[in-house]
Design a protein around this motif. Structure first.
Motif, short mmCIF file in Angstrom:
data_model
loop_
_atom_site.label_atom_id
_atom_site.label_comp_id
_atom_site.label_asym_id
_atom_site.label_seq_id
_atom_site.Cartn_x
_atom_site.Cartn_y
_atom_site.Cartn_z
N GLU A 1 -0.34 -22.97 -36.88
CA GLU A 1 -1.42 -22.42 -37.96
C GLU A 1 -0.79 -21.13 -38.74
O GLU A 1 -1.57 -20.66 -39.76
CB GLU A 1 -2.49 -22.18 -37.20
CG GLU A 1 -3.20 -23.29 -36.67
CD GLU A 1 -3.85 -24.34 -37.77
OE1 GLU A 1 -4.04 -24.13 -38.90
OE2 GLU A 1 -4.13 -25.63 -37.57
N ALA A 2 0.16 -20.46 -38.14
CA ALA A 2 0.59 -19.04 -38.97
C ALA A 2 2.09 -18.93 -38.48
O ALA A 2 2.53 -19.46 -37.77
CB ALA A 2 -0.62 -18.12 -38.17
N HIS A 3 2.57 -18.14 -39.36
CA HIS A 3 3.92 -17.74 -39.43
C HIS A 3 4.14 -16.09 -39.49
O HIS A 3 5.31 -15.88 -39.42
CB HIS A 3 4.91 -18.58 -40.36
CG HIS A 3 4.29 -18.45 -41.52
ND1 HIS A 3 4.50 -17.39 -42.40
CD2 HIS A 3 3.53 -19.30 -42.41
CE1 HIS A 3 3.95 -17.52 -43.64
NE2 HIS A 3 3.62 -18.82 -43.84
N SER B 1 -0.78 -14.48 -42.39
CA SER B 1 -1.30 -15.81 -42.19
C SER B 1 -1.87 -15.99 -40.77
O SER B 1 -2.91 -16.70 -40.88
CB SER B 1 -0.15 -17.12 -42.38
OG SER B 1 0.79 -16.67 -41.33
N ALA B 2 -1.74 -15.18 -39.88
CA ALA B 2 -2.32 -15.22 -38.69
C ALA B 2 -3.72 -14.75 -38.93
O ALA B 2 -4.66 -15.32 -38.27
CB ALA B 2 -1.74 -14.29 -37.65
N MET B 3 -3.90 -13.66 -39.58
CA MET B 3 -5.49 -13.30 -39.81
C MET B 3 -6.26 -14.20 -40.63
O MET B 3 -7.30 -14.53 -40.41
CB MET B 3 -5.25 -12.06 -40.66
CG MET B 3 -4.80 -10.85 -40.09
SD MET B 3 -5.72 -10.59 -38.68
CE MET B 3 -7.19 -9.78 -39.39
N GLY B 4 -5.52 -15.01 -41.47
CA GLY B 4 -6.28 -16.24 -42.13
C GLY B 4 -6.50 -17.32 -41.11
O GLY B 4 -7.72 -17.90 -41.07
N ALA B 5 -5.81 -17.52 -40.29
CA ALA B 5 -5.89 -18.72 -39.12
C ALA B 5 -7.10 -18.47 -38.23
O ALA B 5 -7.86 -18.96 -37.80
CB ALA B 5 -4.70 -18.84 -38.34
N MET B 6 -6.99 -16.98 -37.97
CA MET B 6 -8.22 -16.77 -36.97
C MET B 6 -9.42 -16.47 -37.64
O MET B 6 -10.37 -16.88 -36.78
CB MET B 6 -7.96 -15.20 -36.58
CG MET B 6 -6.74 -14.90 -35.87
SD MET B 6 -6.12 -13.04 -35.74
CE MET B 6 -7.67 -12.35 -34.83
N LYS B 7 -9.50 -16.52 -39.01
CA LYS B 7 -10.77 -16.79 -39.48
C LYS B 7 -11.01 -18.22 -39.98
O LYS B 7 -12.45 -18.47 -40.34
CB LYS B 7 -10.83 -15.93 -40.76
CG LYS B 7 -10.78 -14.24 -40.62
CD LYS B 7 -11.96 -13.83 -39.72
CE LYS B 7 -11.78 -12.26 -39.56
NZ LYS B 7 -12.90 -11.84 -38.68
N THR C 1 6.75 -16.58 -36.15
CA THR C 1 7.66 -17.67 -35.81
C THR C 1 8.81 -17.43 -36.85
O THR C 1 10.01 -18.06 -36.63
CB THR C 1 7.17 -19.12 -36.05
OG1 THR C 1 6.07 -19.11 -37.03
CG2 THR C 1 6.25 -19.24 -34.55
N ARG C 2 8.57 -17.02 -38.09
CA ARG C 2 9.34 -16.86 -39.18
C ARG C 2 10.41 -15.79 -38.85
O ARG C 2 11.68 -15.94 -39.10
CB ARG C 2 8.68 -16.51 -40.50
CG ARG C 2 9.55 -16.29 -41.56
CD ARG C 2 8.78 -16.21 -43.18
NE ARG C 2 8.37 -17.39 -43.46
CZ ARG C 2 7.21 -17.56 -44.39
NH1 ARG C 2 6.92 -16.57 -45.13
NH2 ARG C 2 6.64 -18.84 -44.72
N SER C 3 10.10 -14.83 -38.39
CA SER C 3 10.75 -13.69 -37.72
C SER C 3 11.67 -13.79 -36.69
O SER C 3 12.65 -13.20 -36.42
CB SER C 3 10.18 -12.24 -37.81
OG SER C 3 9.04 -12.42 -36.61
N GLY C 4 11.04 -14.74 -35.83
CA GLY C 4 11.86 -14.95 -34.43
C GLY C 4 11.23 -14.28 -33.41
O GLY C 4 11.66 -14.52 -32.22
N LYS C 5 10.26 -13.37 -33.67
CA LYS C 5 9.81 -12.78 -32.50
C LYS C 5 8.89 -13.51 -31.57
O LYS C 5 8.97 -13.25 -30.31
CB LYS C 5 8.68 -11.51 -33.06
CG LYS C 5 9.49 -10.24 -33.72
CD LYS C 5 8.36 -9.48 -34.04
CE LYS C 5 8.89 -8.14 -34.72
NZ LYS C 5 8.01 -7.03 -35.15
N ALA C 6 8.10 -14.61 -32.03
CA ALA C 6 7.48 -15.32 -31.21
C ALA C 6 8.28 -16.32 -30.16
O ALA C 6 7.87 -16.25 -29.24
CB ALA C 6 6.40 -16.29 -32.13
N GLN C 7 9.46 -16.74 -30.94
CA GLN C 7 10.44 -17.37 -29.95
C GLN C 7 10.85 -16.35 -28.90
O GLN C 7 11.18 -17.00 -27.85
CB GLN C 7 11.37 -18.24 -30.92
CG GLN C 7 10.80 -19.08 -31.86
CD GLN C 7 10.39 -18.39 -33.18
OE1 GLN C 7 9.97 -17.65 -33.32
NE2 GLN C 7 10.47 -19.46 -34.52
N ALA C 8 11.21 -15.14 -29.28
CA ALA C 8 11.95 -14.38 -28.40
C ALA C 8 10.98 -14.24 -27.19
O ALA C 8 11.34 -14.06 -26.06
CB ALA C 8 12.29 -13.15 -29.22
#
Length: 345
Positions: A202-204, A208-214, A136-143
């Motif tokens: 939970e991640a950006h 941080s995604a790896m941390g959220a997954m765990k 979400t920080r890079s904008g890839k998720a929104q795209a």
């Protein structure tokens, strides 16, 4: 220059030319094998699942690039018939075809009269084939959300879709993307299903995604306050394996908290989301499961299904596929039963 020196130079030259020719031949053979492997992989990704019905290609284009998708159309469409649409988002290491084969959703959709949309992640966008739900920080998720919505719009335009009966479901990274899609466009979906995913907020980034997954959490209710400013979020079905070591089961509890917090924001001051009694059930030799329903008055907010002994795999999925465990309760049936209830509400 002596005869011996000239002879030595000729020998070195011949040896060098032989080595270059052998190297070029080896490189050509290696490239040929690589191209063949790519072609085989591409053919495997595009392979139509067996069974009745049509497996139709499409492509969505936007600011985030382009994504291919597949549409399953059940056989025997009748004139004037309007069908519900279920968007199916695959997990990492999967394609539209392998996800359809794992879940066996096409056979269910043929029987229940439903259209299925399978967006497919581009391996250039993510080498593991994961949806970039966390970026979400890079904008890839929104795209990518925009591209999937573009695919949905195309399917609604080209096929006999009932726009009042659209739902989204996913596995793993696809589940996380399904939740992000539903929270950003809640007015478009009647239900959302997360199988082994991470809730939004939970991640950006990939780290941080790896941390959220765990299971390393952020404040989920705060994320609900930031996102739930528009229409109410669609009801959520959560399916998660108790032995999942890839995406911690704590993520299911975090998603429950997030959805309940969002539901309270749009409710009367004294309204509460109440959890019903946990129900244990088991069918034959399949893994047992525990189901807990959360409601705001009569309205369904979350239904949580926790599956004993299930790891990171589609519960009740086809034995021949990766991330698929045939010993679990049938997640596809659970999914359809939940979604059909929301369509009828």
């Amino acid at each position: 220059m002596s005869i011996w020196t000239r002879s030595l130079q000729r020998s070195f030259g011949q040896a060098a030319r032989s080595q270059m020719q052998a190297g070029a031949k080896a490189l050509k053979q290696s490239l040929k094998q690589s191209m063949k492997s790519v072609q085989v992989a591409q053919a495997k990704r595009a392979r139509a699942p067996a069974g009745p019905g049509d497996w139709l290609p499409g492509i969505a284009m936007g600011a985030g690039g382009a994504r291919q998708f597949r549409v399953f159309r059940p056989p025997g469409l009748r004139p004037g018939e309007r069908l519900p649409l279920l968007v199916m988002l695959h997990g990492c290491g999967q394609s539209a075809s392998s996800f359809a084969q794992s879940t066996r959703m096409n056979a269910l959709a043929a029987r229940e009269r439903c259209l299925l949309l399978y967006p497919e992640q581009d391996l250039i966008a993510n080498p593991q084939g994961c949806w970039n739900w966390f970026a979400t920080r890079s904008g890839k998720a929104q795209a990518e959300v925009a591209l999937i919505m573009q695919a949905i719009d195309q399917v609604c335009l080209l096929y006999p879709v009932d726009p009042q009966r659209v739902a989204v479901a996913g596995m793993s990274a696809g589940a996380s993307m399904a939740a992000l899609l539903a929270t950003r466009h809640p007015e478009r979906f009647k239900a959302v299903v997360m199988h082994s995913g991470v809730p939004p907020g939970e991640a950006h980034s990939s780290l941080s995604a790896m941390g959220a997954m765990k299971g390393r959490r952020k404040a989920a209710p705060m994320a609900a306050g930031a996102m739930a400013l528009g229409p109410a979020w669609p009801p959520l079905l959560l399916i998660h394996g108790c032995q999942d070591s890839v995406v911690s089961p704590e993520n299911a509890q975090a998603a429950v908290q997030l959805w309940c917090a969002a539901a309270r924001l749009g409710a009367a001051a004294n309204a509460e989301v109440k959890a019903g009694p946990a129900r244990r059930s088991q069918r034959g030799q399949r893994y047992a499961m525990t189901t807990t329903d959360y409601k705001l008055g009569a309205r369904s907010v979350v239904s949580l299904v926790e599956v004993d002994r299930l790891a990171h795999a589609w519960s009740g999925g086809a034995k021949s596929q990766a991330f698929s465990d045939p010993c679990g309760p049938d997640a596809s049936r659970l999914l359809w039963r939940f979604v059909a209830q929301q369509f009828a509400a």
